[in-house]
Design a protein around this motif. Structure first.
Motif, PDB file in Angstrom:
ATOM      1  N   LEU A 201      59.520  95.258  48.809  1.00  0.00           N
ATOM      2  CA  LEU A 201      60.303  93.883  48.113  1.00  0.00           C
ATOM      3  C   LEU A 201      59.647  93.753  46.830  1.00  0.00           C
ATOM      4  O   LEU A 201      58.589  93.901  46.378  1.00  0.00           O
ATOM      5  CB  LEU A 201      59.832  92.780  48.878  1.00  0.00           C
ATOM      6  N   ILE A 202      60.625  93.670  45.756  1.00  0.00           N
ATOM      7  CA  ILE A 202      60.343  93.210  44.382  1.00  0.00           C
ATOM      8  C   ILE A 202      60.692  91.747  44.165  1.00  0.00           C
ATOM      9  O   ILE A 202      61.793  91.245  44.680  1.00  0.00           O
ATOM     10  CB  ILE A 202      61.235  94.095  43.277  1.00  0.00           C
ATOM     11  N   TYR A 203      59.671  91.238  43.987  1.00  0.00           N
ATOM     12  CA  TYR A 203      59.674  89.554  44.274  1.00  0.00           C
ATOM     13  C   TYR A 203      59.205  88.842  42.971  1.00  0.00           C
ATOM     14  O   TYR A 203      58.097  88.967  42.388  1.00  0.00           O
ATOM     15  CB  TYR A 203      58.578  89.354  45.256  1.00  0.00           C
ATOM     16  N   SER A 204      60.056  88.020  42.615  1.00  0.00           N
ATOM     17  CA  SER A 204      60.255  87.049  41.457  1.00  0.00           C
ATOM     18  C   SER A 204      60.046  85.775  41.674  1.00  0.00           C
ATOM     19  O   SER A 204      61.000  84.989  41.649  1.00  0.00           O
ATOM     20  CB  SER A 204      61.287  87.613  40.350  1.00  0.00           C
ATOM     21  N   PRO A 205      59.005  85.259  41.979  1.00  0.00           N
ATOM     22  CA  PRO A 205      58.875  83.765  42.655  1.00  0.00           C
ATOM     23  C   PRO A 205      58.733  82.488  41.377  1.00  0.00           C
ATOM     24  O   PRO A 205      58.505  83.149  40.368  1.00  0.00           O
ATOM     25  CB  PRO A 205      57.632  83.670  43.377  1.00  0.00           C
ATOM     26  N   LEU A 206      59.552  81.333  41.425  1.00  0.00           N
ATOM     27  CA  LEU A 206      59.086  80.596  40.363  1.00  0.00           C
ATOM     28  C   LEU A 206      58.730  79.462  40.990  1.00  0.00           C
ATOM     29  O   LEU A 206      58.225  78.426  40.199  1.00  0.00           O
ATOM     30  CB  LEU A 206      60.735  80.198  39.997  1.00  0.00           C
ATOM     31  N   ALA A 207      58.431  79.152  42.265  1.00  0.00           N
ATOM     32  CA  ALA A 207      57.788  77.849  42.885  1.00  0.00           C
ATOM     33  C   ALA A 207      56.617  78.249  43.226  1.00  0.00           C
ATOM     34  O   ALA A 207      55.700  77.210  43.231  1.00  0.00           O
ATOM     35  CB  ALA A 207      58.958  77.345  43.870  1.00  0.00           C
ATOM     36  N   LEU A 208      56.376  79.344  43.830  1.00  0.00           N
ATOM     37  CA  LEU A 208      54.895  79.555  44.292  1.00  0.00           C
ATOM     38  C   LEU A 208      53.939  79.787  43.099  1.00  0.00           C
ATOM     39  O   LEU A 208      54.348  79.828  42.087  1.00  0.00           O
ATOM     40  CB  LEU A 208      54.973  81.057  45.016  1.00  0.00           C
ATOM     41  N   GLY A 209      52.504  79.510  43.545  1.00  0.00           N
ATOM     42  CA  GLY A 209      51.640  79.557  42.317  1.00  0.00           C
ATOM     43  C   GLY A 209      50.485  80.004  42.944  1.00  0.00           C
ATOM     44  O   GLY A 209      50.279  80.807  43.918  1.00  0.00           O
ATOM     45  N   PRO A 210      49.536  79.949  41.998  1.00  0.00           N
ATOM     46  CA  PRO A 210      48.020  80.639  42.273  1.00  0.00           C
ATOM     47  C   PRO A 210      47.302  80.316  43.876  1.00  0.00           C
ATOM     48  O   PRO A 210      46.802  80.974  44.317  1.00  0.00           O
ATOM     49  CB  PRO A 210      47.156  80.270  41.219  1.00  0.00           C
ATOM     50  N   ASP A 211      47.954  79.120  44.306  1.00  0.00           N
ATOM     51  CA  ASP A 211      47.307  78.563  45.520  1.00  0.00           C
ATOM     52  C   ASP A 211      48.060  79.578  46.743  1.00  0.00           C
ATOM     53  O   ASP A 211      47.696  79.453  48.014  1.00  0.00           O
ATOM     54  CB  ASP A 211      47.935  77.109  45.771  1.00  0.00           C
ATOM     55  N   ASP A 212      48.969  80.175  46.330  1.00  0.00           N
ATOM     56  CA  ASP A 212      49.529  81.063  47.650  1.00  0.00           C
ATOM     57  C   ASP A 212      49.363  82.372  47.707  1.00  0.00           C
ATOM     58  O   ASP A 212      49.826  83.405  48.311  1.00  0.00           O
ATOM     59  CB  ASP A 212      51.165  80.970  47.170  1.00  0.00           C
ATOM     60  N   VAL A 213      48.150  82.796  46.777  1.00  0.00           N
ATOM     61  CA  VAL A 213      47.885  84.371  46.891  1.00  0.00           C
ATOM     62  C   VAL A 213      47.543  84.629  48.130  1.00  0.00           C
ATOM     63  O   VAL A 213      47.664  85.649  48.574  1.00  0.00           O
ATOM     64  CB  VAL A 213      46.432  84.537  45.940  1.00  0.00           C
ATOM     65  N   ASP A 214      46.974  83.560  49.119  1.00  0.00           N
ATOM     66  CA  ASP A 214      46.748  84.073  50.603  1.00  0.00           C
ATOM     67  C   ASP A 214      47.822  84.408  51.254  1.00  0.00           C
ATOM     68  O   ASP A 214      47.866  85.562  51.959  1.00  0.00           O
ATOM     69  CB  ASP A 214      46.016  82.986  51.198  1.00  0.00           C
ATOM     70  N   ARG A 215      49.044  83.779  51.054  1.00  0.00           N
ATOM     71  CA  ARG A 215      50.080  84.211  51.716  1.00  0.00           C
ATOM     72  C   ARG A 215      50.651  85.356  51.229  1.00  0.00           C
ATOM     73  O   ARG A 215      51.072  86.219  51.973  1.00  0.00           O
ATOM     74  CB  ARG A 215      51.430  83.087  51.455  1.00  0.00           C
ATOM     75  N   LEU A 216      50.644  85.636  50.137  1.00  0.00           N
ATOM     76  CA  LEU A 216      50.909  87.206  49.755  1.00  0.00           C
ATOM     77  C   LEU A 216      49.996  88.238  50.117  1.00  0.00           C
ATOM     78  O   LEU A 216      50.540  89.258  50.593  1.00  0.00           O
ATOM     79  CB  LEU A 216      50.916  87.216  48.134  1.00  0.00           C
ATOM     80  N   ALA A 217      48.536  87.702  50.084  1.00  0.00           N
ATOM     81  CA  ALA A 217      47.791  88.903  50.979  1.00  0.00           C
ATOM     82  C   ALA A 217      48.100  89.192  52.242  1.00  0.00           C
ATOM     83  O   ALA A 217      47.934  90.328  52.652  1.00  0.00           O
ATOM     84  CB  ALA A 217      46.381  88.396  50.623  1.00  0.00           C
ATOM     85  N   ALA A 218      48.757  88.292  52.884  1.00  0.00           N
ATOM     86  CA  ALA A 218      48.992  88.608  54.239  1.00  0.00           C
ATOM     87  C   ALA A 218      50.329  89.399  54.409  1.00  0.00           C
ATOM     88  O   ALA A 218      50.568  89.831  55.888  1.00  0.00           O
ATOM     89  CB  ALA A 218      49.404  87.162  54.999  1.00  0.00           C
ATOM     90  N   VAL A 219      51.019  89.608  53.675  1.00  0.00           N
ATOM     91  CA  VAL A 219      52.188  90.481  53.821  1.00  0.00           C
ATOM     92  C   VAL A 219      51.919  91.970  53.993  1.00  0.00           C
ATOM     93  O   VAL A 219      50.959  92.464  53.465  1.00  0.00           O
ATOM     94  CB  VAL A 219      53.307  90.384  52.738  1.00  0.00           C
TER      95      VAL A 219
END
Lengths: 354, 354
Positions: A126-144
């Protein structure tokens, strides 16, 4: 119809029969490289003997390579993202890979849905360009658990390769271009009050740095808020700034759509561009070379971003187990000076205008 | 890791055990409705007893509904298709369905790849807008075994529900608008020589019908060829037509991008629009309400097209076995008159320009 119907053979059973750990069975099943041939054979024999089936073949589809990659962008009706999608598709095509595009609408919930396993089993990465997520969501990204490359300015230093624009430096250069033309009352269109991450904050920072470097005081009244970065919001903000009678002699739209909306209002009110007010955008979308006047802007390296993102993603797909550190690549930019700042002094466009 | 590893249980074995035909087993496996409950139970029991597995679960994934539909468009960098994609995504979202977008680049080979089974197993159905395929490909379309809705003007009366613009009538109305303003030397930009199908041929037909209805002779010299319908090709064609000194007093771009490219050249050459030359586009993309001058155009019912296509597709997905005749829906259109034809008489836009 799926694996469970055969009975109750589990990964534990396979691991026990083969005399290996469950993790090893999982690695074999998922096609990871770097497994000893003898180990692989033991696991495969156990699988065959026990009639073990992976639950739904989604994982197999993925590990077996679909030849597809996902690209999730906020909004295709924003020309920058439509043109970025086009660049990613072309870069991927040159490498024999097809792109499936998903639109998130910049809605947090939908940006998270894109990450969900079910959606991702159709693509190799996935090439992923988020606009609503932010630094607090790093854990979610780490889980992919699939290859991913991040685009944009929402998350820095996250758990993925990342390709980004040179936002601060490019905005500083754009503002410097206006300052070099003698403009001192430079309005900004597109600020997001209270945001400390994202393109708006970074580009505003570049604007302020340029002012400071030139000894021009920062006037908060010149900073125009806009929600979405569309032509319509750019027009609204421009009208509001003009109505406030601030002595503006230049406008920096934080993206081209905002600047084009501003141009529209200036034209409708018979304000001479650039005579009275010079206008600068950001993104160098195709439209900027055709507007009247043509729009000065920042070329943010879109093709480079697309190509780099595809290459980084394919490298991760090719070596799913590799433990390389995440890369951050910042694209090259350039200021493209056109009629909206230079007037008749603008260099001729490569289009057959003369 | 797939069904074959368990051994050699086939659909024949299941059919024999259940005492039904292979077709019935296939229907049960593929989740078709309208199967007697007792028959379904017999088949499911046989499947469970024999440990039968469908080869790769692609079909199951599809028959079991992925909640995804595909949208294949020629080019996202063309604003019409980017905005159409946005409209389709919003219409689908309102019905709880997610859209995966594929770009074909108007390349025949890639338009065919989109139809291929492997690509389609990820989605419940396809909204398909071809630009390279034509009437000769009806057989290929007839062979697809998943729900599909066609968009565009390449294939009429084909083996699928079809949503299309009112091309001839809309182009006639656009030309009539120019004629009503007293224009008689109306150039066309975007013709495709030799093509008898597709938007170019239909819109040119509408143009000719309007001329004829008004007793204005058709002059082939006024018909400007253009390959791709981009701003750049519109600019090139406009420059060529001006150089030929044909006494043009109006231009009809067969899409907005072409017309916006023409506007750019007219501006660069200091030709007054609409004083000397009036300009008309087709598509009503967002940009047309913001250009200087704003661009008169045809609103082709994009949201209606998107909504109708999604509804027709979901109806087919809900009743895969239904033998309903294929529908053709023609969207409503309207002429949007703006500054490029009306000048200062143009009605104020809803944007805050005043």
């Amino acid at each position: 119809m799926n694996g469970r119907r055969t009975g109750t053979v589990t990964m534990h059973d396979v691991a026990a029969r083969a005399g290996v750990s469950i993790k090893t069975v999982s690695n074999v099943v998922n096609g990871y490289p770097y497994i000893r041939a003898t180990t692989r054979e033991k696991v495969e024999s156990a699988i065959a003997e026990l009639g073990y089936h992976v639950n739904v073949s989604a994982r197999n589809l993925r590990r077996g390579r679909t030849g597809l990659i996902g690209l999730a962008v906020p909004e295709l009706s924003l020309p920058y993202f439509a043109e970025l999608a086009d660049s990613v598709i072309r870069a991927a095509e040159a490498r024999g890979v097809t792109v499936l595009i998903e639109q998130t609408g910049s809605v947090r919930e939908r940006e998270l849905e894109v990450l969900a396993g079910q959606r991702r089993m159709f693509t190799d990465g996935l090439i992923y360009s988020p606009l609503a997520l932010g630094p607090d969501d790093v854990d979610r990204l780490a889980a992919v658990d699939y290859p991913m490359v991040l685009l944009g300015e929402r998350i820095f230093g996250g758990p993925a390769d990342h390709v980004t624009m040179s936002n601060v430096e490019a905005a500083r250069a754009a503002t410097q271009h206006l300052l070099d033309l003698g403009r001192r009352r430079i309005a900004v269109i597109g600020a997001h009050a209270g945001e400390t991450v994202g393109s708006a904050a970074l580009r505003l920072q570049g604007y302020r740095e340029a002012l400071e470097a030139n000894g021009v005081p920062f006037d908060p009244a010149l900073v125009g808020e806009a929600g979405l970065w569309h032509r319509a919001t750019g027009a609204e903000t421009m009208a509001r700034l003009l109505d406030a009678d601030l002595g503006i002699d230049a406008v920096f739209g934080l993206n081209d759509a905002l600047a084009l909306g501003a141009l529209h209002v200036l034209h409708a009110r018979r304000v001479d561009v650039p005579g009275q007010i010079a206008v600068m955008g950001f993104d160098d979308i195709d439209e900027t070379a055709y507007s009247s006047p043509t729009l000065s802007t920042v070329h943010p390296g879109r093709e480079q971003i697309a190509r780099t993102a595809v290459d980084l993603l394919l490298a991760r797909i090719d070596e799913p187990g590799a433990d390389r550190p995440y890369q951050q690549v910042v694209a090259d930019f350039s200021v493209v000076a056109r009629e909206s700042t230079l007037g008749d002094q603008a260099p001729a466009e490569p289009t057959p205008a003369g």
